[in-house]
Design an enzyme around this catalytic site. Sequence first.
Site, mmCIF file in Angstrom:
data_model
loop_
_atom_site.group_PDB
_atom_site.id
_atom_site.type_symbol
_atom_site.label_atom_id
_atom_site.label_comp_id
_atom_site.label_asym_id
_atom_site.label_seq_id
_atom_site.Cartn_x
_atom_site.Cartn_y
_atom_site.Cartn_z
ATOM 1 N N CYS A 121 0.783 -1.191 -0.076
ATOM 2 C CA CYS A 121 -0.015 0.075 0.038
ATOM 3 C C CYS A 121 0.837 1.214 0.071
ATOM 4 C CB CYS A 121 -1.191 -0.052 1.277
ATOM 5 S SG CYS A 121 -2.443 1.090 0.915
ATOM 6 N N CYS A 131 -4.171 6.096 0.723
ATOM 7 C CA CYS A 131 -3.462 4.720 0.017
ATOM 8 C C CYS A 131 -3.354 4.703 -1.170
ATOM 9 C CB CYS A 131 -4.679 3.877 0.445
ATOM 10 S SG CYS A 131 -4.845 3.479 2.156
ATOM 11 N N LYS A 198 -12.567 -4.559 2.938
ATOM 12 C CA LYS A 198 -12.056 -3.765 3.961
ATOM 13 C C LYS A 198 -12.890 -2.829 4.337
ATOM 14 C CE LYS A 198 -7.829 -1.173 5.137
ATOM 15 N NZ LYS A 198 -6.498 -0.782 4.757
ATOM 16 N N ARG A 208 -2.737 3.238 13.094
ATOM 17 C CA ARG A 208 -2.215 4.538 12.383
ATOM 18 C C ARG A 208 -1.257 5.223 13.233
ATOM 19 N NH1 ARG A 208 -8.261 6.057 10.237
ATOM 20 N NH2 ARG A 208 -8.286 4.417 8.572
ATOM 21 N N LYS A 251 -11.773 -7.604 6.745
ATOM 22 C CA LYS A 251 -11.261 -6.723 7.827
ATOM 23 C C LYS A 251 -12.134 -5.523 8.237
ATOM 24 C CE LYS A 251 -7.558 -3.714 8.285
ATOM 25 N NZ LYS A 251 -6.369 -2.872 7.629
ATOM 26 N N SER A 277 -6.059 -3.789 14.914
ATOM 27 C CA SER A 277 -5.396 -3.038 16.105
ATOM 28 C C SER A 277 -6.276 -2.397 17.299
ATOM 29 C CB SER A 277 -4.588 -1.722 15.504
ATOM 30 O OG SER A 277 -5.452 -0.698 14.969
HETATM 31 C C1 PBG Z 1 -3.633 0.776 5.445
HETATM 32 C C2 PBG Z 1 -3.943 -0.375 6.606
HETATM 33 C C3 PBG Z 1 -4.493 -0.053 7.745
HETATM 34 C C4 PBG Z 1 -4.488 -1.325 8.436
HETATM 35 C C5 PBG Z 1 -3.661 -2.235 7.593
HETATM 36 N N1 PBG Z 1 -3.464 -1.426 6.505
HETATM 37 C C6 PBG Z 1 -5.312 1.162 8.243
HETATM 38 C C7 PBG Z 1 -6.124 2.016 7.263
HETATM 39 O O1 PBG Z 1 -6.816 1.543 6.247
HETATM 40 O O2 PBG Z 1 -6.148 3.276 7.643
HETATM 41 C C8 PBG Z 1 -5.123 -1.610 9.650
HETATM 42 C C9 PBG Z 1 -4.662 -2.737 10.505
HETATM 43 C C10 PBG Z 1 -4.934 -2.563 11.974
HETATM 44 O O3 PBG Z 1 -5.740 -1.839 12.467
HETATM 45 O O4 PBG Z 1 -4.497 -3.106 12.639
HETATM 46 N N2 PBG Z 1 -3.474 0.279 4.213
HETATM 47 ZN ZN ZN Z 2 -3.183 2.135 2.837
#
Ligand code: PBG
Ligand code: ZN
Length: 335
Positions: A121, A131, A198, A208, A251, A277
Amino acid sequence: MSAMFPTVRMRRLRKLKLIKETQLSTDDLILPLFIDENIEGETKKPISSMPGQYRFSIESAVKEVLEVRSMGLKSVLLFGIPRRKDETGSEAFNTEGVIQRAVRRIKKEVDDDVVIITDLCLCEYTTHGHCGLVDIKNGQVLNDPTLEILGKIAVSQAEAGADIVAPSGMMDGMVKAIRENLDDKGFTDTAIMSYAAKYNSALYGPFREAADSGYQFGDRSGYQMDVSNAREALREVELDIEEGADIVMVKPAIFYLDIISKVRARFDVPLAAYNVSGEYSMISAASEKGYLNREEMMMEGLAAIKRAGADLIITYFAKDVAKEVAEGKFRRSEA
Ligand code: PBG
Ligand code: ZN
């Protein structure tokens, strides 16, 4: 016998603990690791929003993966934090970039059976934190120009030795673009685990901070899914399978068990779920306060994800689960 009493008594078997419909195995767990190019030597730095998690230097990441392997875990998912960010995220496909170097080192120092998955990403690599590429005039994320860059990142990660690339940016057509680029360069055996469904979730907050990937303006609702939608997730998954995804992912996980279960029922492809997370930090915070038991919550959450139908679970708890196994406490006591 009086009709008052039941003839079927579910407790007969329950007491024997003989029947377990789903099994959680350490083989199914994938541990995310953050590798920060700004950290030197053998150091690792705690992530305050995720107690027990760290940002690693490349060296300390190698050590961590050795330990992870010795604990019986198989696979890690690597996120990179580059020293330099720019508007187009060009460090993401630098052959000498943090992830490319880390993958080469890990492949060299750790045994052959380790499975290395690389996050694919732009958000950790761009100054704006989105992203994809952004049109500066209106702040829009540009889908198609981003695809070209994702292809380049995939090739550079495969070249470094990644077994699986994991595009997480929810760009339309990303799986197809990545598959074509990989195949063109001869990486026909590099697999793709796609973040297919997602959601635009508040549960990514702690991540983040961990990955330094917060955005400077707008939000991610243009590319991530609306939390109210379920049918759309099936459509997203279907498209990614058509485009050539080897594994599809849902996710977050615990707030989205219905989605995992629906995807499982509809499609016969390997299914991963990301125990994100926020799910980790909620359990950590509540257990620090003494409201909930950390290990019990962890095992119950992961069992729920398995029960919903996930084959693989990406979880920050992976090492804790491995410890439970080693200590023979794998089954929660039913006392
Ligand atoms: C970004 C990305 C994110 C996560 C994994 N890749 C955060 C987002 O999309 O802002 C989240 C993972 C987590 O919260 O554990 N591509
Ligand atoms: Zn990203």
